[in-house]
Design a protein around this motif. Structure first.
Motif, PDB file in Angstrom:
ATOM      1  N   ARG A 154      14.096 -24.688 -59.080  1.00 15.16           N
ATOM      2  CA  ARG A 154      12.837 -25.412 -58.936  1.00 15.16           C
ATOM      3  C   ARG A 154      11.641 -24.460 -59.030  1.00 15.16           C
ATOM      4  NH1 ARG A 154      13.650 -27.471 -54.100  1.00 15.16           N
ATOM      5  NH2 ARG A 154      14.909 -29.173 -54.942  1.00 15.16           N
ATOM      6  N   VAL A 155      11.755 -23.295 -58.407  1.00 18.68           N
ATOM      7  CA  VAL A 155      10.662 -22.313 -58.433  1.00 18.68           C
ATOM      8  C   VAL A 155      10.483 -21.725 -59.837  1.00 18.68           C
ATOM      9  CG1 VAL A 155       9.933 -20.060 -57.554  1.00 18.68           C
ATOM     10  CG2 VAL A 155      10.882 -21.755 -55.994  1.00 18.68           C
ATOM     11  N   SER A 156      11.561 -21.603 -60.593  1.00 22.01           N
ATOM     12  CA  SER A 156      11.496 -20.942 -61.899  1.00 22.01           C
ATOM     13  C   SER A 156      10.653 -21.690 -62.919  1.00 22.01           C
ATOM     14  CB  SER A 156      12.913 -20.763 -62.449  1.00 22.01           C
ATOM     15  OG  SER A 156      13.460 -22.008 -62.864  1.00 22.01           O
ATOM     16  N   GLY A 157      10.549 -23.015 -62.786  1.00 25.42           N
ATOM     17  CA  GLY A 157       9.833 -23.808 -63.774  1.00 25.42           C
ATOM     18  C   GLY A 157      10.669 -24.196 -64.971  1.00 25.42           C
ATOM     19  N   ALA A 158      11.931 -23.815 -64.984  1.00 26.76           N
ATOM     20  CA  ALA A 158      12.811 -24.169 -66.096  1.00 26.76           C
ATOM     21  C   ALA A 158      13.258 -25.624 -65.976  1.00 26.76           C
ATOM     22  CB  ALA A 158      14.034 -23.249 -66.105  1.00 26.76           C
ATOM     23  N   GLN A 159      13.638 -26.194 -67.090  1.00 29.26           N
ATOM     24  CA  GLN A 159      14.240 -27.527 -67.073  1.00 29.26           C
ATOM     25  C   GLN A 159      15.647 -27.419 -66.480  1.00 29.26           C
ATOM     26  OE1 GLN A 159      13.029 -30.578 -68.224  1.00 29.26           O
ATOM     27  NE2 GLN A 159      11.024 -29.665 -68.585  1.00 29.26           N
ATOM     28  N   VAL A 160      16.094 -28.485 -65.834  1.00 31.41           N
ATOM     29  CA  VAL A 160      17.412 -28.467 -65.233  1.00 31.41           C
ATOM     30  C   VAL A 160      18.148 -29.753 -65.589  1.00 31.41           C
ATOM     31  CG1 VAL A 160      16.540 -29.414 -63.045  1.00 31.41           C
ATOM     32  CG2 VAL A 160      18.725 -28.204 -63.078  1.00 31.41           C
ATOM     33  N   ARG A 161      19.399 -29.612 -65.923  1.00 32.00           N
ATOM     34  CA  ARG A 161      20.297 -30.749 -66.145  1.00 32.00           C
ATOM     35  C   ARG A 161      21.563 -30.500 -65.327  1.00 32.00           C
ATOM     36  NH1 ARG A 161      19.527 -33.704 -70.897  1.00 32.00           N
ATOM     37  NH2 ARG A 161      21.212 -35.010 -70.072  1.00 32.00           N
ATOM     38  N   MET A 162      22.085 -31.557 -64.737  1.00 36.20           N
ATOM     39  CA  MET A 162      23.270 -31.426 -63.897  1.00 36.20           C
ATOM     40  C   MET A 162      24.456 -32.126 -64.548  1.00 36.20           C
ATOM     41  SD  MET A 162      22.034 -31.677 -59.934  1.00 36.20           S
ATOM     42  CE  MET A 162      21.414 -33.357 -60.046  1.00 36.20           C
ATOM     43  N   PHE A 163      25.646 -31.598 -64.254  1.00 35.95           N
ATOM     44  CA  PHE A 163      26.871 -32.238 -64.720  1.00 35.95           C
ATOM     45  C   PHE A 163      27.755 -32.557 -63.515  1.00 35.95           C
ATOM     46  CE2 PHE A 163      27.791 -27.727 -64.572  1.00 35.95           C
ATOM     47  CZ  PHE A 163      29.104 -27.634 -64.132  1.00 35.95           C
ATOM     48  N   LYS A 164      28.682 -33.475 -63.722  1.00 37.69           N
ATOM     49  CA  LYS A 164      29.561 -33.892 -62.640  1.00 37.69           C
ATOM     50  C   LYS A 164      30.381 -32.711 -62.134  1.00 37.69           C
ATOM     51  CE  LYS A 164      29.999 -38.615 -64.394  1.00 37.69           C
ATOM     52  NZ  LYS A 164      30.939 -39.646 -64.936  1.00 37.69           N
ATOM     53  N   HIS A 165      30.620 -32.719 -60.846  1.00 39.52           N
ATOM     54  CA  HIS A 165      31.243 -31.568 -60.192  1.00 39.52           C
ATOM     55  C   HIS A 165      32.553 -31.173 -60.847  1.00 39.52           C
ATOM     56  CE1 HIS A 165      32.665 -28.798 -57.236  1.00 39.52           C
ATOM     57  NE2 HIS A 165      33.644 -29.588 -56.840  1.00 39.52           N
ATOM     58  N   ASN A 166      32.571 -29.957 -61.386  1.00 34.70           N
ATOM     59  CA  ASN A 166      33.778 -29.337 -61.943  1.00 34.70           C
ATOM     60  C   ASN A 166      34.416 -30.159 -63.059  1.00 34.70           C
ATOM     61  OD1 ASN A 166      34.892 -26.824 -61.596  1.00 34.70           O
ATOM     62  ND2 ASN A 166      36.297 -27.426 -59.977  1.00 34.70           N
ATOM     63  N   ASN A 167      33.620 -31.000 -63.704  1.00 29.33           N
ATOM     64  CA  ASN A 167      34.133 -31.859 -64.775  1.00 29.33           C
ATOM     65  C   ASN A 167      33.811 -31.205 -66.120  1.00 29.33           C
ATOM     66  OD1 ASN A 167      34.498 -33.947 -66.751  1.00 29.33           O
ATOM     67  ND2 ASN A 167      34.333 -35.477 -65.123  1.00 29.33           N
ATOM     68  N   MET A 168      34.813 -30.610 -66.735  1.00 30.01           N
ATOM     69  CA  MET A 168      34.593 -29.856 -67.964  1.00 30.01           C
ATOM     70  C   MET A 168      34.264 -30.764 -69.153  1.00 30.01           C
ATOM     71  SD  MET A 168      34.767 -26.734 -67.048  1.00 30.01           S
ATOM     72  CE  MET A 168      34.040 -27.261 -65.488  1.00 30.01           C
ATOM     73  N   GLU A 169      34.778 -31.971 -69.159  1.00 31.37           N
ATOM     74  CA  GLU A 169      34.451 -32.911 -70.234  1.00 31.37           C
ATOM     75  C   GLU A 169      32.977 -33.299 -70.173  1.00 31.37           C
ATOM     76  OE1 GLU A 169      37.033 -36.252 -70.057  1.00 31.37           O
ATOM     77  OE2 GLU A 169      38.868 -35.087 -70.434  1.00 31.37           O
ATOM     78  N   ASP A 170      32.504 -33.587 -68.976  1.00 32.46           N
ATOM     79  CA  ASP A 170      31.096 -33.939 -68.818  1.00 32.46           C
ATOM     80  C   ASP A 170      30.204 -32.749 -69.162  1.00 32.46           C
ATOM     81  OD1 ASP A 170      29.066 -35.895 -67.942  1.00 32.46           O
ATOM     82  OD2 ASP A 170      28.711 -34.468 -66.324  1.00 32.46           O
ATOM     83  N   LEU A 171      30.633 -31.545 -68.790  1.00 30.88           N
ATOM     84  CA  LEU A 171      29.861 -30.346 -69.111  1.00 30.88           C
ATOM     85  C   LEU A 171      29.777 -30.139 -70.613  1.00 30.88           C
ATOM     86  CD1 LEU A 171      28.425 -27.701 -68.483  1.00 30.88           C
ATOM     87  CD2 LEU A 171      30.666 -26.641 -68.099  1.00 30.88           C
ATOM     88  N   GLU A 172      30.881 -30.305 -71.322  1.00 27.51           N
ATOM     89  CA  GLU A 172      30.855 -30.092 -72.771  1.00 27.51           C
ATOM     90  C   GLU A 172      30.000 -31.142 -73.471  1.00 27.51           C
ATOM     91  OE1 GLU A 172      33.778 -28.945 -76.479  1.00 27.51           O
ATOM     92  OE2 GLU A 172      34.656 -29.754 -74.631  1.00 27.51           O
ATOM     93  N   ASN A 173      30.065 -32.378 -73.018  1.00 31.14           N
ATOM     94  CA  ASN A 173      29.210 -33.421 -73.598  1.00 31.14           C
ATOM     95  C   ASN A 173      27.734 -33.099 -73.378  1.00 31.14           C
ATOM     96  OD1 ASN A 173      31.417 -34.906 -74.477  1.00 31.14           O
ATOM     97  ND2 ASN A 173      31.511 -36.132 -72.607  1.00 31.14           N
ATOM     98  N   LEU A 174      27.424 -32.595 -72.193  1.00 30.12           N
ATOM     99  CA  LEU A 174      26.042 -32.225 -71.896  1.00 30.12           C
ATOM    100  C   LEU A 174      25.595 -31.056 -72.769  1.00 30.12           C
ATOM    101  CD1 LEU A 174      23.480 -32.527 -70.204  1.00 30.12           C
ATOM    102  CD2 LEU A 174      24.552 -31.081 -68.454  1.00 30.12           C
ATOM    103  N   LEU A 175      26.457 -30.069 -72.956  1.00 24.98           N
ATOM    104  CA  LEU A 175      26.117 -28.925 -73.808  1.00 24.98           C
ATOM    105  C   LEU A 175      25.821 -29.365 -75.235  1.00 24.98           C
ATOM    106  CD1 LEU A 175      28.745 -26.317 -72.532  1.00 24.98           C
ATOM    107  CD2 LEU A 175      26.256 -26.039 -72.449  1.00 24.98           C
ATOM    108  N   ARG A 176      26.632 -30.243 -75.763  1.00 26.33           N
ATOM    109  CA  ARG A 176      26.392 -30.720 -77.116  1.00 26.33           C
ATOM    110  C   ARG A 176      25.045 -31.428 -77.220  1.00 26.33           C
ATOM    111  NH1 ARG A 176      32.363 -33.356 -78.394  1.00 26.33           N
ATOM    112  NH2 ARG A 176      33.444 -31.387 -78.855  1.00 26.33           N
ATOM    113  N   GLU A 177      24.723 -32.207 -76.197  1.00 24.67           N
ATOM    114  CA  GLU A 177      23.464 -32.950 -76.220  1.00 24.67           C
ATOM    115  C   GLU A 177      22.261 -32.009 -76.171  1.00 24.67           C
ATOM    116  OE1 GLU A 177      20.839 -35.785 -73.262  1.00 24.67           O
ATOM    117  OE2 GLU A 177      23.008 -35.670 -72.974  1.00 24.67           O
ATOM    118  N   VAL A 178      22.251 -31.089 -75.196  1.00 24.12           N
ATOM    119  CA  VAL A 178      21.065 -30.252 -75.005  1.00 24.12           C
ATOM    120  C   VAL A 178      20.888 -29.263 -76.149  1.00 24.12           C
ATOM    121  CG1 VAL A 178      21.155 -30.516 -72.506  1.00 24.12           C
ATOM    122  CG2 VAL A 178      22.318 -28.575 -73.573  1.00 24.12           C
ATOM    123  N   ILE A 179      21.989 -28.801 -76.751  1.00 25.78           N
ATOM    124  CA  ILE A 179      21.863 -27.856 -77.867  1.00 25.78           C
ATOM    125  C   ILE A 179      21.367 -28.573 -79.118  1.00 25.78           C
ATOM    126  CG2 ILE A 179      23.164 -26.360 -79.421  1.00 25.78           C
ATOM    127  CD1 ILE A 179      24.930 -25.611 -77.043  1.00 25.78           C
TER     128      ILE A 179
END
Length: 588
Positions: free
Chosen positions: A269-294
């Protein structure tokens, strides 16, 4: 058997429970450096285990079981009742007794100091459970802990000490390897260090506060975790909250696990960067998020991100789950983002050599860009560290506020870090490996026999046995537990907020007092209140036996056994088959 006391004589505390003197006396061939109440005597080498994940075997996601519907319904109804009753009391109190609510009522043009839901929750819900929290203690938070007894004459508004002391089995502290002791090689090294360095550096790191101990500790940390260089800070929370803003800023993206610690959230929050969260320890959700943001890039402009930083924890202390590090590293190689791993709870507690999740999974630590950890758990000290490539650490020494403005870590704490970490590594007999000059602490470590790493390995194997035995034993009794079976933090679900108070009090009033930590909203989801058992290498098998018996008895009383297990065992059967439970890889 004469035993020293930290504050008062041990005879002031009721004995006969095995908390002071072992129920099974140790063999005469052994030499112990601590009293039994701080670090339990256990000479049975069968009660040992090695913390290691099988290479090439995918990490299975831990199943989070749901209780029967009547448990969920009654839990929600309890919160509804508390909230309605609290609002009614506030409504009537502001009119009948306004002086007690002056801090909630705006006056003279000033806004109320606290009038939001957090204030309401604290006053009307948490205050009913305050007897569970912030219990004052004294002495060493080792295998046992001493509570100062207190009473409240006004329904938990204030507490008064009675002057009595209660020695209980301690399953509430982060003393994973049992290094928080008053006797032994580490304590002797700290005592020697005080005579040479005093208690404080009296300055910041960039001024006159950097001692040879700081240089030695940073060299030791980088060698321990397997990275090129490291920087240490005097506060664990600040290590995250001041380092993340130095790494990312506007135009950068931080991808964060939804259960990441508050220090990580604050730093982002202090850094000013954008933040996106993924479901806890869910690698499928993380990979889907990576594809979207990239593919989409920054909002509105769709320009590429300046950098993408993935932040995860090695061990999630509220859930007891381990990060799926091999899968995360595979995604890193595929999508080319930076990886930041917070090992506050896993460093020192996991892996055959105690070097955290990289050691546990057999992952090369150089494949992780930034390794963060703290000294407040396994090492019995304070502060934290950041380890990584030399150019990155050199930049952080100037850019991070913890390095520029914070007081340098105390030499006493540094000596504890060096002694405890050195006893795990077994490098204390070769200071030349650290590329720093010898110091009083190093010579004291050598003199106390910590040089070969045998003591550290013994503590690691004792901890690994204890946590697997308790985790699997609770499941066999029928309790719902979260997390991985090798985690030193074992959450057991209580659900109903009223059961938190009862469980904590009944454990403390059991025939052998047991000191536990209960956790509720907002640290956990609303309906998943829990007790967190924090085990240590200082515990012995009889301690875990005792804890299982207490949980079995109180669990039946409070209706807590709702886990799905093929066959429930009695507590006696679990205790009789402890070695099979803890060591059998196929046991379930």
């Amino acid at each position: 058997m004469t035993q020293p006391s930290s504050v008062f004589d041990d005879s002031d505390v009721a004995d006969g429970t095995g908390l002071i003197i072992p129920l099974q006396p140790p063999s005469s061939a052994q030499v112990f450096h601590t009293v039994h109440s701080e670090f339990g005597h256990c000479d049975n080498q069968l009660q040992r285990h090695t913390s290691r994940h099988p290479l090439g075997v995918p990490l299975e996601r831990t199943e989070e079981q749901d209780p029967p519907y009547y448990i969920l319904i009654t839990t929600y109804l309890s919160f509804v009742f508390f909230i309605c009753l609290g609002h009614l009391r506030d409504f009537l109190g502001k009119r009948w007794n306004p002086e007690l609510y002056s801090h909630l009522i705006p006056s003279d043009g000033y806004a109320a100091f606290s009038s939001d839901f957090d204030s309401f929750y604290t006053r009307r819900l948490k205050s009913r459970l305050d007897d569970c929290f912030s219990r004052p203690v004294t002495g060493v938070p080792g295998r046992t802990i001493i509570l100062l007894d207190r009473v409240s004459p006004d329904y938990n508004a204030t507490f008064h000490l009675t002057g009595k002391h209660i020695r209980g089995l301690n399953v509430s502290s982060y003393n994973y390897l049992g290094f928080a002791q008053t006797q032994g090689g580490c304590a002797d090294a700290v005592e020697t260090s005080i005579g040479r360095y005093g208690l404080s550096s009296m300055g910041g790191r960039m001024e006159g506060g950097t001692t040879d101990l700081h240089v030695q500790a940073e060299a030791l940390v980088s060698r321990f975790v397997g990275h090129e260089d490291s920087i240490i800070g005097s506060m664990g929370f600040a290590t995250n909250s001041t380092t993340i803003p130095a790494l990312v800023g506007k135009g950068s993206l931080v991808i964060s696990d939804e259960y990441n610690h508050a220090s990580i959230r604050y730093g982002v929050r202090v850094s000013g960067a954008q933040v996106r969260m993924f479901k806890h320890n869910n690698m499928e959700d993380l990979e889907n998020l990576l594809r979207e943001v990239i593919s989409q890039g920054q909002p509105k402009t769709h320009r590429p991100w300046k950098k993408i930083l993935l932040v995860v924890e090695g061990l999630y202390s509220m859930e007891g789950t381990l990060v799926n590090l091999p899968a995360v590293v595979a995604l890193k190689q595929k999508y080319k983002f930076y990886l930041y791993v917070d090992e506050a709870h896993s460093i020192g507690a996991l892996g055959p050599h105690g070097r955290g999740v990289c050691d546990y999974f057999g992952v090369n630590p150089r494949s992780i860009d930034i390794l963060m950890g703290t000294f407040t758990k396994s090492f019995g000290a304070a502060g934290g560290y950041i380890a990584g490539p030399k150019p990155l650490i050199a930049a952080l020494r100037i850019r991070t506020h913890a390095g520029s403005y914070a007081e340098a870590m105390s030499p006493v704490v540094l000596t504890q870090v060096i002694a405890s970490m050195g006893s795990i590594m077994g490098v204390a007999d070769s200071p030349k490996h650290l590329e720093v000059s010898s110091s009083a602490s190093t010579s004291t470590i050598q003199a106390n026999g910590l040089r070969d790493g045998s003591e550290g390995r013994e503590r690691l194997r004792r901890l690994a046995f204890n946590v697997r035995y308790l985790s699997r034993g609770l499941k066999k009794l029928g309790f719902i537990t979260y997390g991985h079976e090798d985690s030193p933090v074992i959450p057991m679900l209580l659900f109903n907020p009223g059961k938190m108070l009862l469980f904590s009090r009944l454990m403390l009033e059991w025939k052998v007092p047991i000191v536990v930590v209960v956790v509720a909203y907002p640290a956990t989801p609303l309906v998943t209140s829990r007790v967190r058992f924090c085990l240590s290498a200082s515990h012995v098998k009889t301690d875990v036996d005792m804890l299982l018996r207490a949980c079995d008895e109180i669990g039946d009383l409070l209706d807590l056994k709702h886990g799905h297990v093929k066959e429930r065992w009695t507590v006696d059967k679990i205790i009789d088959n402890a070695l099979q439970i803890a060591k059998d890889a196929s046991f379930s």
